[in-house]
Design an enzyme around this catalytic site. Structure first.
Site, short mmCIF file in Angstrom:
data_model
loop_
_atom_site.label_atom_id
_atom_site.label_comp_id
_atom_site.label_asym_id
_atom_site.label_seq_id
_atom_site.Cartn_x
_atom_site.Cartn_y
_atom_site.Cartn_z
CB CYS A 2 -0.53 0.04 1.23
SG CYS A 2 -2.38 -1.20 1.17
CD1 TRP A 73 -2.31 -3.89 -5.04
CD2 TRP A 73 -1.68 -5.23 -2.98
NE1 TRP A 73 -1.73 -6.11 -5.17
CE2 TRP A 73 -1.09 -6.74 -4.39
CE3 TRP A 73 -1.65 -6.54 -2.12
CZ2 TRP A 73 -1.26 -7.96 -3.98
CZ3 TRP A 73 -1.64 -7.99 -1.79
CH2 TRP A 73 -1.25 -8.89 -3.15
CG ASN A 99 2.76 -0.43 3.25
OD1 ASN A 99 2.56 -1.38 2.55
ND2 ASN A 99 4.14 0.21 2.67
N GLY A 100 1.29 -2.78 5.39
CA GLY A 100 2.05 -3.88 6.35
C GLY A 100 0.88 -5.49 6.21
CD GLU A 480 11.23 -9.68 -17.85
OE1 GLU A 480 11.00 -10.96 -16.97
OE2 GLU A 480 10.50 -8.22 -17.93
CE LYS A 484 7.67 -7.18 -16.88
NZ LYS A 484 8.65 -7.30 -16.81
CD GLU A 487 4.66 -7.73 -15.16
OE1 GLU A 487 4.57 -8.30 -14.02
OE2 GLU A 487 5.78 -8.11 -15.31
CG HIS A 503 11.74 -33.00 -22.77
ND1 HIS A 503 11.98 -33.98 -22.86
CD2 HIS A 503 12.99 -32.71 -22.87
CE1 HIS A 503 13.30 -34.32 -23.44
NE2 HIS A 503 14.40 -33.07 -23.83
#
Ligand code: F6R
Length: 607
Positions: A2, A73, A99-100, A480, A484, A487, A503
């Site tokens: 947050c 958040w 925050n936490g 990566e 990208k 997300e 495989h």
């Protein structure tokens, strides 16, 4: 995760808090709120949604010269108006932002409830307000001290009391908190961008410290009530760096900044004349560097992918055994720390809980851990045993882009330094250094392909699944690229070694599942072309990121984006840029919120 901001001074707090929250919106953004003190009361206004939704319901005539703000958040309790911060005690006189995560909040809540305290939210944070109320006898600071002594978990907290006008009390354990010093005004915030428009003079609050702030003073104590002498730091970031500067999105801006940010990461460090790297912050003598027998890299997400490239380089070029591991896994598997090992904790934010806690665990076992961070003064940067700043400038978009290429730059410099101290000749070192110095110009050329990449995104963005495939040093780049895309566009994408698809993942191939192949002109080129043909033979659509002039690849694949030819080790820089742009344009095609993708937050300060 947050964002928090607090203000006391001569200006109307609501404007400053809303503006600060806007700048923090990238950190966590499902709801937001402010609490403004005036005339013996704290007015709380909070709302599910964005800061603009909050702004709409804040009365223009809300007056008050001190207050707190929060952008949430969600961790405990659904996203709604009531669970948004600030939280208050029953009298409404005490308000807090947090925050936490308070791990023992259930025990505290049960106890407080049995004593008659009435909880109205589902959050862990509300216990803080009631606890402070239970200890309050006229001095907020004292009550906060007693409260934090009972809290288990992580917190950055800012609190106010209606009867103590102009005063903020902050406390920190595991979640960042920074004090900003202005003229007749003070700020407390979780991140520097929240206050950068007002001041560059900051004091970093450490774990276990409690800070009491008025417009003209601050006082910091530890849990034993000892005063702590703090140093005032000057922030190097400029305000323009945290603004979009003509781009539509921060992500777009940050992708385009890469020629400059890579250059900044190597400035003063890449020595072409002596064919080596200079990394002063390592705090290690040449002798100590020579004694290193193993390097281990810990990180999360994109930083982990950069670490994987780093480990490939260090092992293949500097000939030092090296592994990269997810920091979240390192902490709990009782890692063995060998005497001649050197560790790197890689983190753009310098606050990622998984990486921070793994670093502390390694340090407890006697490891030397160096940080590779972007945010100056961040916790990992401060607690590591030395390290290197990547100097990307602020990265605001949730999806990391320029930090990745700057982290790579640091690994290339460190590899050059270590290799030259071992077997690498002057000639080989010069070739490596020259190739590295050309990367920023070559990245510019790749950026010029953005229109082609935009067209590709138009063509492919409706696909439901993607594979990203690379080999050798480009394998982490494939990971990566997949990260990208998923997300920011929410499209399912998997990154694999191209050799690995036979495989298992090849079972996914059909005409609806495009594969993005990274084909550089290195020793694995022919092998990867075979993998590519295996996909084509199963009617899979293939997009290749390949080297200019590679006609053979151009003929086999459905679409191709080319990058300039370079030394085979430098391709990760050039191959990742088209993947960043592809993800960006796909997300735009699909109408996603590029800079603030759902469920994600910059700087993940919870485990
Ligand atoms: C991906 C992304 C995340 C971060 C990860 C680690 O675009 O941003 O995967 O890379 O959360 O963050 P830092 O580097 O701040 O430790």
């Amino acid at each position: 995760m947050c964002g928090i901001v607090g203000y006391c001074g001569l200006k109307q707090a609501s404007n400053i808090l809303l503006e600060g929250l806007k700048r923090l919106e990238y950190r966590g953004y499902d709801s937001a709120g402010i609490g403004v003190g005036n005339d013996g009361k704290i007015t709380i206004i909070k709302k599910k949604g964005k800061i603009k939704d909050l702004r709409e319901i804040v009365p223009p005539d809300l007056r008050g010269f001190w207050g707190i703000g929060h952008t949430r958040w969600a961790t405990h309790g659904e996203v709604n108006d009531i669970n948004a911060h600030p939280h208050t005690d029953q009298t409404g006189k005490i308000a807090i932002v947090h925050n936490g995560i308070i791990e023992n909040y259930m025990t505290l809540k049960e106890k407080l409830s049995s004593e008659g305290y009435n909880f109205i939210t589902e959050t862990d944070s509300e216990v803080i307000a009631h606890l402070i109320a239970s200890y309050y006898d006229g001095e907020l600071e004292k009550a906060v001290k007693k409260t934090v002594a009972l809290l288990k978990g992580t917190y950055g907290i800012v609190c106010v009391h209606a009867d103590e006008p102009g005063k903020l009390v902050g406390a920190r354990n595991g979640s960042p908190l920074v004090l900003g010093i202005g003229e007749d005004e003070m700020f407390l915030a979780s991140d520097v961008p929240a206050i950068l428009a007002h001041t560059k003079q900051v004091v970093y609050i450490e774990d276990g410290e409690i800070v009491t702030v008025t417009p003209n003073s601050f006082n910091t104590t530890d849990h034993l009530e000892r005063n702590i002498l703090k140093t005032v730091d000057n922030v190097e970031w400029e305000l323009e760096e945290i603004e979009k500067g003509g781009y539509t999105h921060f992500m777009e801006k940050e992708i385009h900044e890469q020629p400059e940010s890579i250059m900044r990461a190597m400035r003063g460090r890449l020595d072409i004349e002596l064919a080596t790297g200079h990394l002063g912050g390592l705090n290690l003598s040449s002798k100590e560097l020579l004694n290193i027998e193993r390097v281990k890299i810990i990180a999360a997400g994109t930083s982990y992918h950069a670490g994987m490239v780093g480990s490939y380089l260090l092992e293949s070029v500097a000939r030092i055994p090296c592994t990269a591991e997810l920091s979240s896994e390192v902490r709990y598997r009782n890692p063995i720390v060998e005497p001649k090992s050197l560790y790197f904790a890689v983190s753009q934010s310098g606050e990622t809980a998984d990486t921070l806690y793994a670093m502390r665990e390694l340090q407890r076992k006697g490891a030397t851990v160096l940080g590779i961070c972007n945010v100056v003064g961040s916790t990992i940067a401060r607690e590591s045993d030395g390290g290197v700043y990547i100097h990307s400038g602020p990265e605001i978009a949730v999806a990391s882009t320029k930090a990745f290429t700057s982290q790579l730059t640091v690994f290339y410099l460190f590899t050059l330094l270590m290799a030259r101290m071992r077997h690498m000749s002057y000639g080989q070192g010069t070739e490596f250094a020259r190739s590295l110095s050309k990367v920023p110009e070559q990245v510019k050329k790749v950026l010029d392909k953005k229109e082609e990449i935009k067209e590709l995104a138009k063509k492919y963005s409706k696909a439901k699944d993607f594979l990203f495939l690379g080999r050798g040093i480009n394998y982490p780049v494939a990971l990566e690229g997949a990260l990208k895309l998923k997300e920011i566009s929410y499209v399912h994408a998997e990154g694999y070694s191209a050799a690995e698809i036979k495989h298992g993942p090849i079972a996914l191939i059909n005409e609806y599942t495009p594969s993005v192949f990274l084909v550089s002109d290195d020793s694995l080129r022919d092998k990867i072309i075979s993998n590519l043909k295996e996909v084509k033979a199963r009617k899979g659509k293939v997009i290749a990121v390949a080297v200019e002039g590679d006609e053979e690849v151009a003929e086999i694949v459905d679409d191709i984006i080319t990058v300039p030819h370079t030394n085979e080790l430098m391709y990760p820089f050039l191959m990742v840029v088209p993947l960043q742009l592809f993800a960006y344009y796909c997300a735009l095609e699909l109408g996603r919120n590029v800079d603030q993708p759902r469920n994600l937050a910059k700087s993940v300060t919870v485990e």
